[in-house]
Design a protein around this motif. Structure first.
Motif, PDB file in Angstrom:
ATOM      1  N   GLY A   1     -10.948   6.939  -8.314  1.00  0.00           N
ATOM      2  CA  GLY A   1      -9.997   7.809  -8.999  1.00  0.00           C
ATOM      3  C   GLY A   1      -8.725   8.034  -8.192  1.00  0.00           C
ATOM      4  O   GLY A   1      -7.615   8.007  -8.739  1.00  0.00           O
ATOM      5  N   ILE A   2      -8.872   8.245  -6.897  1.00  0.00           N
ATOM      6  CA  ILE A   2      -7.699   8.428  -6.031  1.00  0.00           C
ATOM      7  C   ILE A   2      -6.867   7.147  -5.992  1.00  0.00           C
ATOM      8  O   ILE A   2      -5.635   7.194  -6.032  1.00  0.00           O
ATOM      9  N   ALA A   3      -7.539   6.007  -5.932  1.00  0.00           N
ATOM     10  CA  ALA A   3      -6.821   4.731  -5.910  1.00  0.00           C
ATOM     11  C   ALA A   3      -6.027   4.531  -7.204  1.00  0.00           C
ATOM     12  O   ALA A   3      -4.854   4.149  -7.167  1.00  0.00           O
ATOM     13  N   VAL A   4      -6.647   4.816  -8.329  1.00  0.00           N
ATOM     14  CA  VAL A   4      -5.957   4.679  -9.619  1.00  0.00           C
ATOM     15  C   VAL A   4      -4.780   5.651  -9.693  1.00  0.00           C
ATOM     16  O   VAL A   4      -3.689   5.284 -10.140  1.00  0.00           O
ATOM     17  N   TRP A   5      -4.994   6.883  -9.253  1.00  0.00           N
ATOM     18  CA  TRP A   5      -3.913   7.880  -9.254  1.00  0.00           C
ATOM     19  C   TRP A   5      -2.736   7.410  -8.400  1.00  0.00           C
ATOM     20  O   TRP A   5      -1.579   7.535  -8.808  1.00  0.00           O
ATOM     21  N   ASN A   6      -3.016   6.868  -7.212  1.00  0.00           N
ATOM     22  CA  ASN A   6      -1.941   6.351  -6.353  1.00  0.00           C
ATOM     23  C   ASN A   6      -1.167   5.240  -7.049  1.00  0.00           C
ATOM     24  O   ASN A   6       0.061   5.206  -6.994  1.00  0.00           O
ATOM     25  N   VAL A   7      -1.873   4.336  -7.683  1.00  0.00           N
ATOM     26  CA  VAL A   7      -1.200   3.222  -8.351  1.00  0.00           C
ATOM     27  C   VAL A   7      -0.333   3.739  -9.491  1.00  0.00           C
ATOM     28  O   VAL A   7       0.836   3.350  -9.615  1.00  0.00           O
ATOM     29  N   VAL A   8      -0.867   4.628 -10.307  1.00  0.00           N
ATOM     30  CA  VAL A   8      -0.102   5.149 -11.445  1.00  0.00           C
ATOM     31  C   VAL A   8       1.147   5.890 -10.969  1.00  0.00           C
ATOM     32  O   VAL A   8       2.253   5.662 -11.482  1.00  0.00           O
ATOM     33  N   THR A   9       0.992   6.761  -9.985  1.00  0.00           N
ATOM     34  CA  THR A   9       2.148   7.540  -9.535  1.00  0.00           C
ATOM     35  C   THR A   9       3.189   6.664  -8.836  1.00  0.00           C
ATOM     36  O   THR A   9       4.394   6.874  -9.030  1.00  0.00           O
ATOM     37  N   TYR A  10       2.757   5.686  -8.075  1.00  0.00           N
ATOM     38  CA  TYR A  10       3.731   4.870  -7.358  1.00  0.00           C
ATOM     39  C   TYR A  10       4.363   3.807  -8.240  1.00  0.00           C
ATOM     40  O   TYR A  10       5.490   3.388  -7.990  1.00  0.00           O
ATOM     41  N   VAL A  11       3.691   3.378  -9.296  1.00  0.00           N
ATOM     42  CA  VAL A  11       4.348   2.490 -10.258  1.00  0.00           C
ATOM     43  C   VAL A  11       5.444   3.268 -10.983  1.00  0.00           C
ATOM     44  O   VAL A  11       6.552   2.742 -11.205  1.00  0.00           O
ATOM     45  N   THR A  12       5.168   4.513 -11.316  1.00  0.00           N
ATOM     46  CA  THR A  12       6.193   5.366 -11.916  1.00  0.00           C
ATOM     47  C   THR A  12       7.353   5.573 -10.936  1.00  0.00           C
ATOM     48  O   THR A  12       8.532   5.533 -11.325  1.00  0.00           O
ATOM     49  N   PHE A  13       7.024   5.773  -9.669  1.00  0.00           N
ATOM     50  CA  PHE A  13       8.049   5.947  -8.642  1.00  0.00           C
ATOM     51  C   PHE A  13       8.910   4.685  -8.523  1.00  0.00           C
ATOM     52  O   PHE A  13      10.132   4.770  -8.352  1.00  0.00           O
ATOM     53  N   ILE A  14       8.295   3.515  -8.619  1.00  0.00           N
ATOM     54  CA  ILE A  14       9.050   2.255  -8.563  1.00  0.00           C
ATOM     55  C   ILE A  14      10.041   2.191  -9.724  1.00  0.00           C
ATOM     56  O   ILE A  14      11.206   1.820  -9.543  1.00  0.00           O
ATOM     57  N   LYS A  15       9.571   2.543 -10.918  1.00  0.00           N
ATOM     58  CA  LYS A  15      10.461   2.520 -12.088  1.00  0.00           C
ATOM     59  C   LYS A  15      11.624   3.489 -11.905  1.00  0.00           C
ATOM     60  O   LYS A  15      12.768   3.154 -12.219  1.00  0.00           O
TER      61      LYS A  15
ATOM     62  N   ALA B   1      13.495   2.955   3.070  1.00  0.00           N
ATOM     63  CA  ALA B   1      12.466   3.952   3.381  1.00  0.00           C
ATOM     64  C   ALA B   1      11.499   4.132   2.220  1.00  0.00           C
ATOM     65  O   ALA B   1      10.275   4.184   2.414  1.00  0.00           O
ATOM     66  N   HIS B   2      12.022   4.221   1.018  1.00  0.00           N
ATOM     67  CA  HIS B   2      11.148   4.425  -0.129  1.00  0.00           C
ATOM     68  C   HIS B   2      10.344   3.172  -0.476  1.00  0.00           C
ATOM     69  O   HIS B   2       9.202   3.278  -0.940  1.00  0.00           O
ATOM     70  N   THR B   3      10.899   2.015  -0.227  1.00  0.00           N
ATOM     71  CA  THR B   3      10.144   0.776  -0.445  1.00  0.00           C
ATOM     72  C   THR B   3       8.974   0.682   0.524  1.00  0.00           C
ATOM     73  O   THR B   3       7.858   0.310   0.138  1.00  0.00           O
ATOM     74  N   VAL B   4       9.196   1.037   1.783  1.00  0.00           N
ATOM     75  CA  VAL B   4       8.111   1.045   2.768  1.00  0.00           C
ATOM     76  C   VAL B   4       7.043   2.061   2.357  1.00  0.00           C
ATOM     77  O   VAL B   4       5.837   1.775   2.411  1.00  0.00           O
ATOM     78  N   LEU B   5       7.458   3.228   1.917  1.00  0.00           N
ATOM     79  CA  LEU B   5       6.528   4.250   1.452  1.00  0.00           C
ATOM     80  C   LEU B   5       5.683   3.739   0.287  1.00  0.00           C
ATOM     81  O   LEU B   5       4.459   3.929   0.256  1.00  0.00           O
ATOM     82  N   ILE B   6       6.306   3.076  -0.654  1.00  0.00           N
ATOM     83  CA  ILE B   6       5.594   2.531  -1.806  1.00  0.00           C
ATOM     84  C   ILE B   6       4.583   1.480  -1.372  1.00  0.00           C
ATOM     85  O   ILE B   6       3.421   1.496  -1.799  1.00  0.00           O
ATOM     86  N   ILE B   7       4.995   0.568  -0.510  1.00  0.00           N
ATOM     87  CA  ILE B   7       4.104  -0.509  -0.060  1.00  0.00           C
ATOM     88  C   ILE B   7       2.896   0.063   0.675  1.00  0.00           C
ATOM     89  O   ILE B   7       1.755  -0.330   0.405  1.00  0.00           O
ATOM     90  N   VAL B   8       3.131   0.996   1.578  1.00  0.00           N
ATOM     91  CA  VAL B   8       2.031   1.598   2.345  1.00  0.00           C
ATOM     92  C   VAL B   8       1.056   2.308   1.412  1.00  0.00           C
ATOM     93  O   VAL B   8      -0.167   2.144   1.523  1.00  0.00           O
ATOM     94  N   ASN B   9       1.568   3.072   0.464  1.00  0.00           N
ATOM     95  CA  ASN B   9       0.681   3.803  -0.436  1.00  0.00           C
ATOM     96  C   ASN B   9      -0.067   2.885  -1.399  1.00  0.00           C
ATOM     97  O   ASN B   9      -1.214   3.167  -1.749  1.00  0.00           O
ATOM     98  N   LEU B  10       0.525   1.789  -1.810  1.00  0.00           N
ATOM     99  CA  LEU B  10      -0.199   0.831  -2.650  1.00  0.00           C
ATOM    100  C   LEU B  10      -1.280   0.106  -1.837  1.00  0.00           C
ATOM    101  O   LEU B  10      -2.354  -0.199  -2.359  1.00  0.00           O
ATOM    102  N   LEU B  11      -1.014  -0.146  -0.560  1.00  0.00           N
ATOM    103  CA  LEU B  11      -2.049  -0.727   0.303  1.00  0.00           C
ATOM    104  C   LEU B  11      -3.207   0.251   0.505  1.00  0.00           C
ATOM    105  O   LEU B  11      -4.377  -0.151   0.498  1.00  0.00           O
ATOM    106  N   ILE B  12      -2.885   1.520   0.675  1.00  0.00           N
ATOM    107  CA  ILE B  12      -3.930   2.543   0.786  1.00  0.00           C
ATOM    108  C   ILE B  12      -4.748   2.596  -0.498  1.00  0.00           C
ATOM    109  O   ILE B  12      -5.981   2.694  -0.465  1.00  0.00           O
TER     110      ILE B  12
END
Length: 75
Positions: free
Chosen positions: A13-27, A42-53
């Protein structure tokens, strides 16, 4: 340490939540303009790290869920 099914579902659930929120953040990030380059870096690095997590947590959750199912079948 043995993870139960509820732990596996929480990790997934946490993994899915991270993906959903960060895909929205990318948009939202793609829709901005006029910011300094450092802002995007900075925000691209943040997105990549959180998607890896998210990928790591999703993998752990899937493995724990699969192991809990196998343990229930053997019992």
């Amino acid at each position: 340490m043995r993870l139960e099914r509820k732990h596996a579902l929480i990790l997934i659930g946490i993994a899915v939540w991270n993906v959903v929120t960060y895909v929205t953040f990318i948009k939202n990030l793609a829709g901005t303009s006029g910011r300094p380059t450092g802002y995007y870096v900075a925000h691209t690095v943040l997105i990549i790290v959180n998607l890896l997590i998210a990928a790591l947590l999703g993998t752990w959750g899937y493995r724990a869920y699969k192991a809990s199912r196998e343990a229930n079948v053997k019992v």
